[in-house]
Write a protein that holds these residues in place. Structure first.
Motif, short mmCIF file in Angstrom:
data_model
loop_
_atom_site.label_atom_id
_atom_site.label_comp_id
_atom_site.label_asym_id
_atom_site.label_seq_id
_atom_site.Cartn_x
_atom_site.Cartn_y
_atom_site.Cartn_z
N ALA A 49 54.24 57.63 73.31
CA ALA A 49 53.24 58.57 73.83
C ALA A 49 52.88 58.40 74.80
CB ALA A 49 53.52 59.45 73.35
N VAL A 50 51.14 57.11 73.80
CA VAL A 50 50.42 56.82 74.86
C VAL A 50 50.57 55.97 75.82
CG1 VAL A 50 48.37 56.47 75.14
CG2 VAL A 50 48.56 58.13 72.74
N ALA A 51 51.20 55.61 75.77
CA ALA A 51 52.32 53.98 76.30
C ALA A 51 52.26 54.33 77.14
CB ALA A 51 52.90 52.85 75.41
N ALA A 52 53.35 55.36 77.20
CA ALA A 52 54.62 56.03 78.17
C ALA A 52 54.18 56.25 79.55
CB ALA A 52 56.29 56.79 77.27
N VAL A 53 52.76 56.93 79.10
CA VAL A 53 51.89 58.08 80.09
C VAL A 53 50.95 57.20 80.66
CG1 VAL A 53 50.33 59.87 80.68
CG2 VAL A 53 51.79 60.25 78.53
N ALA A 75 47.13 61.43 69.74
CA ALA A 75 47.95 60.90 71.35
C ALA A 75 47.55 62.01 71.86
CB ALA A 75 49.61 60.84 71.11
N THR A 76 47.46 63.21 72.03
CA THR A 76 46.67 63.86 72.89
C THR A 76 45.53 63.67 72.97
OG1 THR A 76 49.07 65.25 72.24
CG2 THR A 76 46.45 66.46 73.46
N ARG A 77 45.05 63.22 71.90
CA ARG A 77 43.59 63.89 72.48
C ARG A 77 43.15 62.33 73.57
NH1 ARG A 77 42.12 63.66 67.70
NH2 ARG A 77 41.87 65.82 67.24
N ARG A 78 44.02 61.02 73.28
CA ARG A 78 44.18 59.92 73.80
C ARG A 78 44.17 59.65 75.08
NH1 ARG A 78 45.14 54.83 69.74
NH2 ARG A 78 44.20 55.47 67.97
N ILE A 79 45.71 60.47 75.19
CA ILE A 79 45.84 59.99 76.78
C ILE A 79 44.77 61.07 77.72
CG2 ILE A 79 47.51 61.88 78.15
CD1 ILE A 79 49.69 61.38 75.50
N THR A 84 41.77 58.18 83.57
CA THR A 84 42.89 57.93 84.61
C THR A 84 43.97 59.07 84.71
OG1 THR A 84 44.06 56.18 84.13
CG2 THR A 84 42.58 55.78 85.31
N ALA A 85 43.39 59.82 83.34
CA ALA A 85 44.41 60.64 83.19
C ALA A 85 44.39 62.26 84.03
CB ALA A 85 43.87 61.79 81.90
N GLY A 86 43.43 62.40 85.08
CA GLY A 86 43.60 63.40 86.40
C GLY A 86 43.91 64.61 85.93
N GLU A 87 44.78 65.20 86.56
CA GLU A 87 45.56 66.14 86.36
C GLU A 87 46.77 66.33 85.28
OE1 GLU A 87 44.11 68.70 87.99
OE2 GLU A 87 42.78 67.67 88.45
N GLY A 109 42.85 70.02 73.92
CA GLY A 109 42.84 69.35 75.42
C GLY A 109 44.06 69.79 75.97
N ALA A 110 45.36 69.49 74.25
CA ALA A 110 46.30 70.36 75.19
C ALA A 110 46.25 71.90 76.31
CB ALA A 110 47.11 70.77 74.27
#
Length: 238
Positions: A49-53, A75-79, A84-87, A109-110
């Motif tokens: 998931a992290v890689a895909a994002v 995964a949520t925390r890392r994303i 560059t997470a932005g919006e 952060g979800a």
């Protein structure tokens, strides 16, 4: 993992689906694509998931909590920690509406959560809602989650998660406190004798000053900072 599953791309909304069950990924992908939401990638675990994002830069991530290897919380925390997470918004997928992992995901952060048996209409509406910047959880549901899990050992925030509330005005503190009790914008406006537009402006300023993504994070912070305590909102909620 498959990339590039797309529909009519009606409004440019893009999503990643992360779940260790192929049937869930396929089903959700078909529903979103049928409504013109482009599914840029699927992932079977948190690392994928992290890689895909990182690779596809979606607007919304549908993230299962329990996956092999890296789970949905990490995964949520890392994303969302990426510069560059932005919006990007993350919606947590879970089987139970009060799964204790949900609280940890919200603090990571979800922007809310969905049950896996969600209707197609609700799924599409949820993705569009969080993309617009709103939080997916109703305030009362947020309060139930926090009151149940805020004092659990695994939910104790680390020191770097505390934020100084001194930058808020007395009115903004009052709005935040009432927001954490489960009041909607309309109820806040009625309670404070303000217009709904003014309430929305106050909430926007609170989120900006505290560097929060949405009102779900504001409610979490209100409890973690001690502004309001679990069980202390019962009389004023709803």
């Amino acid at each position: 993992m498959a990339d590039g599953v797309s529909g009519t791309n009606g409004d440019g909304l893009r999503a990643v689906i992360a779940d260790d069950q192929a049937l869930v990924r396929t089903g959700f992908g078909m529903i979103l694509s049928a409504d013109g939401i482009e599914v840029t990638a699927e992932a079977a675990d948190g690392a994928e998931a992290v890689a895909a994002v990182r690779r596809t830069r979606p607007d919304v991530v549908l993230m299962d909590i329990r996956m092999p290897g890296m789970d949905g919380i990490e995964a949520t925390r890392r994303i969302l920690a990426e510069d560059t997470a932005g919006e990007i918004r993350v919606i947590i997928l879970t089987t139970y509406d009060l799964d204790h992992y949900v609280y940890a995901a919200l603090t990571a952060g979800a922007s809310g959560f969905l049950l896996k048996d969600v209707t197609p209409e609700h799924l599409v509406a949820a993705v569009r809602l969080v993309r617009s910047g709103d939080a997916l959880l109703a305030p009362a549901i947020t309060r139930r989650l926090i009151e149940r899990f805020a004092q659990r050992e695994e939910a104790v925030p680390s020191a770097d998660r505390h934020r100084d509330l001194s930058g808020l005005t007395p009115r903004e503190l009052e709005v935040l406190r009432l927001l954490a009790t489960g009041l909607s914008n309309a109820e806040l406006a009625e309670r404070l004798f303000l217009s709904p537009t003014t309430v929305k402006t106050h909430i926007g300023r609170i989120l900006s000053k505290l560097e929060l993504r949405d009102r779900v994070q504001a409610v979490v912070l209100a409890y973690e900072s001690g502004l309001i305590t679990p069980g202390g909102a019962t009389e004023t909620a709803l």
